[in-house]
Design a protein around this motif. Structure first.
Motif, PDB file in Angstrom:
ATOM      1  N   MET A   1       0.844  -1.170   0.000  1.00 46.19           N
ATOM      2  CA  MET A   1       0.000   0.000   0.000  1.00 46.19           C
ATOM      3  C   MET A   1       0.892   1.236   0.000  1.00 46.19           C
ATOM      4  O   MET A   1       1.933   1.253   0.638  1.00 46.19           O
ATOM      5  CB  MET A   1      -0.908  -0.033   1.235  1.00 46.19           C
ATOM      6  CG  MET A   1      -1.856   1.100   1.320  1.00 46.19           C
ATOM      7  SD  MET A   1      -3.089   1.036   2.658  1.00 46.19           S
ATOM      8  CE  MET A   1      -2.787  -0.463   3.502  1.00 46.19           C
ATOM      9  N   ARG A   2       0.427   2.236  -0.704  1.00 47.33           N
ATOM     10  CA  ARG A   2       1.165   3.500  -0.725  1.00 47.33           C
ATOM     11  C   ARG A   2       1.185   4.113   0.678  1.00 47.33           C
ATOM     12  O   ARG A   2       0.390   3.720   1.534  1.00 47.33           O
ATOM     13  CB  ARG A   2       0.501   4.455  -1.709  1.00 47.33           C
ATOM     14  CG  ARG A   2       0.665   3.998  -3.157  1.00 47.33           C
ATOM     15  CD  ARG A   2      -0.076   4.909  -4.088  1.00 47.33           C
ATOM     16  NE  ARG A   2       0.256   6.292  -3.790  1.00 47.33           N
ATOM     17  CZ  ARG A   2       0.583   7.198  -4.694  1.00 47.33           C
ATOM     18  NH1 ARG A   2       0.601   6.895  -5.955  1.00 47.33           N
ATOM     19  NH2 ARG A   2       0.862   8.427  -4.344  1.00 47.33           N
ATOM     20  N   ILE A  32      -8.237  -2.236   2.769  1.00 52.91           N
ATOM     21  CA  ILE A  32      -6.787  -2.352   2.934  1.00 52.91           C
ATOM     22  C   ILE A  32      -6.232  -3.406   1.992  1.00 52.91           C
ATOM     23  O   ILE A  32      -5.188  -3.203   1.355  1.00 52.91           O
ATOM     24  CB  ILE A  32      -6.442  -2.631   4.412  1.00 52.91           C
ATOM     25  CG1 ILE A  32      -6.778  -1.394   5.254  1.00 52.91           C
ATOM     26  CG2 ILE A  32      -4.977  -3.034   4.569  1.00 52.91           C
ATOM     27  CD1 ILE A  32      -6.708  -1.611   6.747  1.00 52.91           C
ATOM     28  N   GLN A  33      -6.921  -4.527   1.842  1.00 57.11           N
ATOM     29  CA  GLN A  33      -6.476  -5.570   0.916  1.00 57.11           C
ATOM     30  C   GLN A  33      -6.464  -5.056  -0.522  1.00 57.11           C
ATOM     31  O   GLN A  33      -5.521  -5.337  -1.278  1.00 57.11           O
ATOM     32  CB  GLN A  33      -7.389  -6.796   1.016  1.00 57.11           C
ATOM     33  CG  GLN A  33      -7.240  -7.559   2.303  1.00 57.11           C
ATOM     34  CD  GLN A  33      -8.305  -8.641   2.474  1.00 57.11           C
ATOM     35  OE1 GLN A  33      -9.341  -8.632   1.817  1.00 57.11           O
ATOM     36  NE2 GLN A  33      -8.046  -9.565   3.385  1.00 57.11           N
ATOM     37  N   GLU A  34      -7.483  -4.317  -0.904  1.00 61.60           N
ATOM     38  CA  GLU A  34      -7.551  -3.780  -2.260  1.00 61.60           C
ATOM     39  C   GLU A  34      -6.432  -2.776  -2.516  1.00 61.60           C
ATOM     40  O   GLU A  34      -5.823  -2.775  -3.591  1.00 61.60           O
ATOM     41  CB  GLU A  34      -8.913  -3.139  -2.514  1.00 61.60           C
ATOM     42  CG  GLU A  34     -10.032  -4.147  -2.607  1.00 61.60           C
ATOM     43  CD  GLU A  34     -11.409  -3.518  -2.698  1.00 61.60           C
ATOM     44  OE1 GLU A  34     -11.529  -2.271  -2.716  1.00 61.60           O
ATOM     45  OE2 GLU A  34     -12.388  -4.292  -2.758  1.00 61.60           O
ATOM     46  N   ALA A  35      -6.157  -1.927  -1.541  1.00 58.51           N
ATOM     47  CA  ALA A  35      -5.078  -0.952  -1.694  1.00 58.51           C
ATOM     48  C   ALA A  35      -3.735  -1.665  -1.817  1.00 58.51           C
ATOM     49  O   ALA A  35      -2.900  -1.303  -2.659  1.00 58.51           O
ATOM     50  CB  ALA A  35      -5.068   0.019  -0.514  1.00 58.51           C
ATOM     51  N   GLU A  36      -3.529  -2.686  -1.025  1.00 57.66           N
ATOM     52  CA  GLU A  36      -2.277  -3.446  -1.075  1.00 57.66           C
ATOM     53  C   GLU A  36      -2.145  -4.156  -2.426  1.00 57.66           C
ATOM     54  O   GLU A  36      -1.079  -4.125  -3.055  1.00 57.66           O
ATOM     55  CB  GLU A  36      -2.224  -4.449   0.085  1.00 57.66           C
ATOM     56  CG  GLU A  36      -0.965  -5.271   0.147  1.00 57.66           C
ATOM     57  CD  GLU A  36       0.294  -4.492   0.500  1.00 57.66           C
ATOM     58  OE1 GLU A  36       1.366  -5.107   0.476  1.00 57.66           O
ATOM     59  OE2 GLU A  36       0.226  -3.281   0.777  1.00 57.66           O
ATOM     60  N   LEU A  37      -3.205  -4.783  -2.886  1.00 60.03           N
ATOM     61  CA  LEU A  37      -3.193  -5.468  -4.174  1.00 60.03           C
ATOM     62  C   LEU A  37      -2.905  -4.491  -5.313  1.00 60.03           C
ATOM     63  O   LEU A  37      -2.088  -4.770  -6.196  1.00 60.03           O
ATOM     64  CB  LEU A  37      -4.535  -6.166  -4.403  1.00 60.03           C
ATOM     65  CG  LEU A  37      -4.698  -6.915  -5.714  1.00 60.03           C
ATOM     66  CD1 LEU A  37      -3.788  -8.139  -5.738  1.00 60.03           C
ATOM     67  CD2 LEU A  37      -6.141  -7.338  -5.893  1.00 60.03           C
TER      68      LEU A  37
END
Length: 98
Positions: A1-2, A32-37
């Motif tokens: 994640m940024r 959070i998972q989507e941002a990390e992905l």
């Protein structure tokens, strides 16, 4: 994640505030998972993720309906803001122990 900034937390809290209270914990995890992905995708391809954007928590949150941003005198907003911070703390701790 940024890197996570105040605006990211506020956007995520607004997405949670727009959701039903019993869905908020699961939604926060998903954001959070989507941002990390998305951040991993951007790092590998140099392109924005087609669904989740640039890897910021704000981009993931903005894929959903956002409540108007209230002030911190709104208890539900404070709870949502706090929930985002709790999830981010757990996420950061899990990254350092992996």
């Amino acid at each position: 994640m940024r890197p996570i900034l105040h605006g990211d937390v506020a956007a995520a809290a607004r997405a949670l505030l727009a959701a039903l209270p019993h869905d908020r914990d699961r939604l926060c995890t998903r954001l959070i998972q989507e941002a990390e992905l998305a951040d991993q995708y951007v790092g590998q391809t140099g392109n924005l993720h087609p669904l989740f954007g640039n890897g910021s928590l704000m981009a993931a949150a903005r894929n959903r309906r956002l409540a108007d941003e209230p002030g911190f005198d709104d208890v539900q907003y404070c709870r949502c803001f706090e929930l985002v911070l709790q999830h981010l703390i757990r996420f950061q701790i899990s990254r350092t122990h992996s």
